[in-house]
Motif scaffolding. Structure first.
Motif, short mmCIF file in Angstrom:
data_model
loop_
_atom_site.label_atom_id
_atom_site.label_comp_id
_atom_site.label_asym_id
_atom_site.label_seq_id
_atom_site.Cartn_x
_atom_site.Cartn_y
_atom_site.Cartn_z
N TYR A 82 -0.10 -32.06 43.27
CA TYR A 82 0.62 -32.47 44.45
C TYR A 82 0.16 -31.83 45.76
N PRO A 98 7.14 -37.63 49.38
CA PRO A 98 6.63 -36.66 48.16
C PRO A 98 6.91 -37.27 46.82
N GLU A 99 7.80 -38.39 46.72
CA GLU A 99 8.20 -39.21 45.59
C GLU A 99 7.14 -40.02 45.08
N GLU A 100 6.38 -40.54 46.23
CA GLU A 100 5.23 -41.40 46.21
C GLU A 100 4.03 -40.67 45.74
N LYS A 102 3.95 -38.01 43.98
CA LYS A 102 4.13 -37.61 42.64
C LYS A 102 4.04 -38.69 41.64
N SER A 103 4.55 -39.97 42.14
CA SER A 103 4.32 -41.11 41.17
C SER A 103 3.07 -41.53 41.12
N GLU A 106 1.62 -39.15 38.66
CA GLU A 106 1.88 -39.49 37.29
C GLU A 106 1.18 -40.85 36.86
#
Length: 116
Positions: A82, A98-100, A102-103, A106
């Motif tokens: 990240y 941040p979620e984008e 991390k996804s 992943e």
């Protein structure tokens, strides 16, 4: 004949000016519509290019974390990936939640595991 033309000329000029005005209005409205469509197309292409760059950087971040921090746990690797991706996206001038990030990382992990 000249007398008739002299009498009709003001009306003909008025009609000609009106036709030119109508044509100009039509052309300008079509250009405005075209401008909106071109802007939407450019925005969609830019967005697509940015998405591809985000996924490419996420894949690089995963590879970096996997190689440099292979003895550490998954949470630490994700954190390091990240940080790498966030730094590279900032350099590219792309603002991503941040979620984008991390996804995307992943997804890179899942793609790697699927390919293996």
């Amino acid at each position: 004949m000249k007398e008739i033309w002299d009498q009709v000329q003001p009306q003909v000029a008025t009609v000609a000016v009106a036709v030119v005005g109508i044509l100009a209005t039509i052309v300008l409205s079509m250009l405005a519509l075209l401008q909106k469509r071109v802007k939407l197309w450019i925005d969609s292409k830019t967005s697509l290019a940015e998405r591809e760059l985000i996924h490419k950087i996420a894949t690089e971040a995963y590879a970096f974390a996997e190689k440099e921090f292979n003895s550490l746990g998954g949470h630490t690797k994700l954190s390091e990936a990240y940080n790498y991706a966030s730094k590279m996206l900032d350099k590219a001038g792309i603002q991503v939640a941040p979620e984008e990030i991390k996804s995307a990382i992943e997804k890179a992990v899942l793609d790697y595991k699927k390919a293996s």
